[in-house]
Enzyme design. Structure first.
Site, PDB file in Angstrom:
ATOM      1  N   ASP A 100       0.835  -1.206   0.000  1.00 20.79           N
ATOM      2  CA  ASP A 100       0.000   0.000   0.000  1.00 20.79           C
ATOM      3  C   ASP A 100       0.871   1.258   0.000  1.00 20.79           C
ATOM      4  O   ASP A 100       0.575   2.242  -0.655  1.00 20.79           O
ATOM      5  CB  ASP A 100      -0.870   0.060   1.262  1.00 20.79           C
ATOM      6  N   GLU A 103      -5.978 -11.038  -4.657  1.00 21.20           N
ATOM      7  CA  GLU A 103      -5.777 -12.127  -3.696  1.00 21.20           C
ATOM      8  C   GLU A 103      -6.797 -13.251  -3.846  1.00 21.20           C
ATOM      9  O   GLU A 103      -6.834 -14.158  -3.027  1.00 21.20           O
ATOM     10  CB  GLU A 103      -5.783 -11.565  -2.270  1.00 21.20           C
ATOM     11  N   LYS A 138     -10.537 -10.031  -6.817  1.00 20.82           N
ATOM     12  CA  LYS A 138     -10.793  -9.268  -5.589  1.00 20.82           C
ATOM     13  C   LYS A 138     -10.557  -7.774  -5.815  1.00 20.82           C
ATOM     14  O   LYS A 138     -11.306  -6.932  -5.345  1.00 20.82           O
ATOM     15  CB  LYS A 138      -9.848  -9.772  -4.494  1.00 20.82           C
ATOM     16  N   GLN A 139      -9.473  -7.457  -6.530  1.00 19.68           N
ATOM     17  CA  GLN A 139      -9.084  -6.048  -6.682  1.00 19.68           C
ATOM     18  C   GLN A 139      -8.287  -5.890  -7.963  1.00 19.68           C
ATOM     19  O   GLN A 139      -7.698  -6.858  -8.453  1.00 19.68           O
ATOM     20  CB  GLN A 139      -8.236  -5.627  -5.490  1.00 19.68           C
TER      21      GLN A 139
HETATM   22  C1  BGC Z   1      -5.575  -6.218   0.103  1.00 17.62           C
HETATM   23  C2  BGC Z   1      -4.090  -5.986  -0.039  1.00 17.62           C
HETATM   24  C3  BGC Z   1      -3.676  -4.870   0.878  1.00 17.62           C
HETATM   25  C4  BGC Z   1      -4.101  -5.136   2.315  1.00 17.62           C
HETATM   26  C5  BGC Z   1      -3.811  -3.972   3.237  1.00 17.62           C
HETATM   27  C6  BGC Z   1      -5.891  -6.512   1.556  1.00 17.62           C
HETATM   28  O1  BGC Z   1      -7.259  -6.674   1.704  1.00 17.62           O
HETATM   29  O2  BGC Z   1      -6.002  -7.290  -0.695  1.00 17.62           O
HETATM   30  O3  BGC Z   1      -3.793  -5.649  -1.371  1.00 17.62           O
HETATM   31  O4  BGC Z   1      -2.307  -4.682   0.826  1.00 17.62           O
HETATM   32  O5  BGC Z   1      -5.481  -5.387   2.338  1.00 17.62           O
HETATM   33  O6  BGC Z   1      -4.488  -2.822   2.839  1.00 17.62           O
END
Ligand code: BGC
Length: 790
Positions: free
Chosen positions: A362, A488, A592-593
């Site tokens: 992040d 993820e 997921k993202q």
């Molecule tokens: C995300 C990660 C992120 C982490 C902390 C997770 O839910 O999938 O990409 O680094 O949260 O924010």
């Protein structure tokens, strides 16, 4: 604004009128103050009621064993968790024998205001005690940007309509009782009373407590001093015990009379310094702050923020709520990074204990871009922190049988803390993200000293990792197998495109850097053969592609997986990770993202316009945004491919994530990456800003909802202002030598005193792709304003 609560929409403040104890935990996060070193949650002065009491010192953590049902080689054994350090904000009040407590008596009025320009948190309250005695309580709090060890409170009580006897107890309190956590019981035990007393002191209005943590062996010292003013009857005494230091003021007030306390608190910690060393450190910081005085601290704070806003403000006309949210976001990101100084920037900053206080990718991918162009010093510090953890990353690589450095997926002090390797160690992309942030910082600032001293080694060690993690197949193609990308919901897959493309850039940047710095390269043992091998791997990097669908694959074989049953998934089954087994998520097409979509932003040069549009259309219906890191990225790419309404919806989602508590976890701290992503969505999305090496380009577009968007950037030693209106854009050089840049592909040069204006290109509007059923972003902010100004 925060559900059920009375928050107003104002451009420069966050104001809560009245008090709603149901959302107290969320309010503690959004009203948190921090300078990146010290963090105070927005707990009420009197300490109770509270959602989560929180005082944090960046880097102060406790260790706990990590649990595994089945052991395996290379699993991290020790977890790290941020701890609630000594609370210096508590000021309790007794009004004629009755504790000031909002749960009792009558609250006639209550207001809290966080002012983004002054950096002060104000509170005013008129309270009638159960026995009928009315007082006005006013407090103002700050965590100093200019004196990083310092936080301070000015606390006033006024008698309203009758004589009143008051007792004010200003405390330092260690080992506060915390609400029960439902997490790992072993971590909970380690955190119950994490501080062991070493020394306590009280004299006159001064207090000091020194503690150590039992397992991590960190020494934490906190000192406080007070200036008390009140009527002649005012008396002050002090006392201390192992876990509490207390200054008690008693006074009798007549109506209209005021008892005032100015409390200055200094914090310090060390893993190496002696008790006298740390004690002297906090005493010295306190002495300096006392000589600055309350007004001086307030003045310095204002000056610091004036300077910040003159560099970083983003203005938008047409949506007041988003305007406020953007400044809230910038303020919190600044708070997280401003004075972190060679410590990590945690995912929640210092606003709560969410994610155990860990930092992730992040920082480099979401937070540092914003800071690079607005507060570059903070970026240098953050990257120096990463660099200081190289020995742990090198050990980890060796343990994994790899070369170079393997930086941790989540950590506080540098070693890997993720107990779940598929979404931890396997997420090797963090290494390329760090390299990318270092290159961005160096090219934006031209900081050659930093490049030589820090960046080259980061690039070399991460390039070595990629070269050893991947392999050339018998056709010479380079693959990186068994890794997890940003998404993820796919883990340990072959050739994640984001990872491969980020690694390719990492390898090339490393090879370029060693050419520029041959002496440093020799010191690091890099020879021509090694850097040639990096270039070969980069040139031969596999980029998975489905030629039938004509889209890039998120990882090799992704488009051949079964589709997730979106139609059969209920709205209350999101986030999916809490309702479905990972094994099933891993083998289906569900995202997921933003992952491939993030690759299209950060490595945009790897995709042509047609593929950007096609890929975006392919991945939108698969992306469920179960991470707060997604909406901002989708906003940037939606804007690039021309879906401006969708881009705006995503911007709103990112901007309001904490103010609306959309993910129902703002109580654990604000989401620093999403807040920083708000800036990304505006500047890289609608501003269309892309910076690569010496090139700076803008492709501005204004969403229907806005009349104007204006932002400033610090880049290449210049300060540039960009102002986008409905049909034109103006580039103004505020400071520095003439700046060459591209506007929609056209090369222009902006010189001081001669703003350059250009028409906005006209975009053909295509229908935006749909999201998975029930996962479309809210369109609440779409009511188009009347451009004719009605
Ligand atoms: C995300 C990660 C992120 C982490 C902390 C997770 O839910 O999938 O990409 O680094 O949260 O924010």
């Amino acid at each position: 604004m925060i559900k059920h609560s009375n928050y107003t929409v104002e451009p420069w403040v966050l104001r809560e009128c009245g008090i709603n104890l149901d959302v107290l935990p969320q309010s503690e996060s959004v009203f948190a103050l921090s300078n990146g070193h010290v963090g105070w949650r927005g707990n009420l002065d009197e300490g109770e009621p509270h959602g989560l009491p929180g005082s944090y010192l960046n880097g102060v953590h406790e260790l706990h064993p990590l649990p595994y049902a089945e052991a395996g080689y290379g699993y991290p054994e020790s977890g790290q968790t941020v701890i609630n350090v000594t609370n210096g904000k508590i000021i309790r009040l007794l009004v004629d024998d009755e504790p000031f407590d909002l749960r009792y008596g009558t609250v006639r009025s209550h207001e809290r205001v966080l002012d983004f320009r002054t950096g002060l948190l104000h509170r005013t309250c008129e309270w009638v005690s159960p026995a009928g005695c009315t007082v006005k309580v006013r407090s103002t709090r700050l965590v100093s940007f200019t004196q990083r060890a310092i936080a301070a409170v000015r606390f006033e009580v006024e008698a309203v309509d009758s004589d009143v006897r008051l007792v004010v107890q200003s405390e330092l309190m260690a080992n506060e009782q915390l609400p029960r956590s439902d997490g790992d019981p072993r971590a909970a035990v380690a955190l119950e009373s994490p501080l062991v007393s070493e020394e306590h002191f009280a004299a006159d209005a001064r207090l000091r407590l020194v503690h150590t943590t039992a397992r991590s062996g960190l020494r934490v010292a906190v000192a406080a001093d007070h200036v008390v003013t009140g009527p002649d009857s005012t008396r002050t005494s002090s006392e201390s015990g192992a876990d509490v230091g207390r200054v008690t003021c008693t006074a009798q007030l007549k109506p209209g009379e005021v008892l005032r306390l100015e409390k200055t608190v200094s914090y310090g910690w060390s893993s190496t310094r002696s008790l006298p060393g740390v004690r002297d450190q906090v005493d010295a910081a306190l002495a300096q702050a006392m000589s600055t005085g309350w007004d001086g601290l307030v003045g310095e704070q204002r000056q610091y923020l004036d300077d910040f806003w003159s560099r970083a403000d983003v203005e938008l006309d047409g949506d007041e709520e988003v305007q406020q949210a953007v400044r809230f976001a910038l303020f919190h990101v600044l708070q997280a990074g401003a004075r972190a100084e060679q410590r990590a920037i945690p995912a929640k900053g210092l606003t709560g204990s969410g994610y155990d206080g860990h930092s992730f990718w992040d920082t480099e991918t979401f937070v540092l871009p914003l800071l690079t162009y607005t507060s570059p010093n903070a970026v240098e510090e953050a990257l120096r922190w990463r660099h200081s953890t190289l020995p742990a990353a090198q050990d980890r690589a060796e343990q994994l049988g790899l070369e170079g450095a393997a930086f941790p997926w989540r950590t506080i002090e540098g070693s890997e803390c993720s107990a779940y390797w598929p979404a931890g160690t396997a997420a090797f992309h963090v290494n390329a993200d760090i390299a990318d942030a270092a290159v961005r910082y160096v090219t934006a600032t031209g900081d050659e000293g930093f490049e030589r001293e820090i960046a080259v080694e980061l690039l070399v060690e991460t390039a070595r990792l990629w070269r050893s993690l991947g392999h050339h197949d018998h056709h010479g193609v380079f693959h990186i197998d068994g890794v997890t990308g940003p998404d993820e919901y796919s883990a340990a897959m072959d050739d994640n495109t984001y990872t491969n493309l980020m690694a390719r850039a990492n390898l090339r940047h490393a090879a370029d850097a060693v050419e520029r710095h041959p002496r440093k390269a020799a010191e690091l043992g890099v020879d021509d053969e090694e850097s040639a091998a990096w270039r070969d791997a980069a040139d031969a990097m596999h980029k998975p592609y489905n030629s039938e669908l004509r889209v890039h694959e998120q990882h090799a074989g992704f488009t051949g997986h079964q589709l997730w049953d979106f139609a059969g998934t209920r709205a209350d089954q999101y986030p999916l990770l809490l309702h479905f087994p990972y094994f099933d998520l891993y083998r289906k097409q569900v995202v997921k993202q933003a992952d491939l979509v993030l690759a299209m932003y950060l490595r945009g040069e790897e995709f042509d316009a047609d593929h950007k549009a096609r890929n975006f259309a392919y991945y939108e219906p698969l992306t469920v945004r179960d991470s707060s890191l997604s909406a901002c990225v989708q906003s940037v790419v939606a804007a690039e491919v021309g879906h401006l309404r969708l881009a705006y919806d995503y911007l709103v989602e990112a901007a309001l994530l904490d103010l609306e508590d959309t993910e129902n976890n703002t109580r654990d701290g604000v989401h620093i990456a999403s807040l920083a992503g708000t800036w990304m969505a505006l500047v890289a999305g609608f501003g269309g800003m892309r910076h690569r090496g010496d090139d700076l380009e803008f492709t501005p577009k204004l969403p229907e909802r806005l009349r104007r968007l204006a932002f400033k950037l610090h880049i290449f030693g210049r300060r540039l202002a960009v102002e986008i209106r409905t049909s034109s854009v103006t580039y103004t050089l505020l400071e520095g030598d003439p700046l060459p840049l591209k506007h929609c592909g056209e090369q222009i040069t902006v010189t001081a005193g001669a703003p350059v204006e250009r028409k906005l290109p006209v975009w053909s509007v295509h229908p935006a792709p749909a999201q998975p059923p029930g996962r479309a972003p809210s369109h609440d902010h779409q009511q188009p304003f009347d451009r004719d100004g009605a």
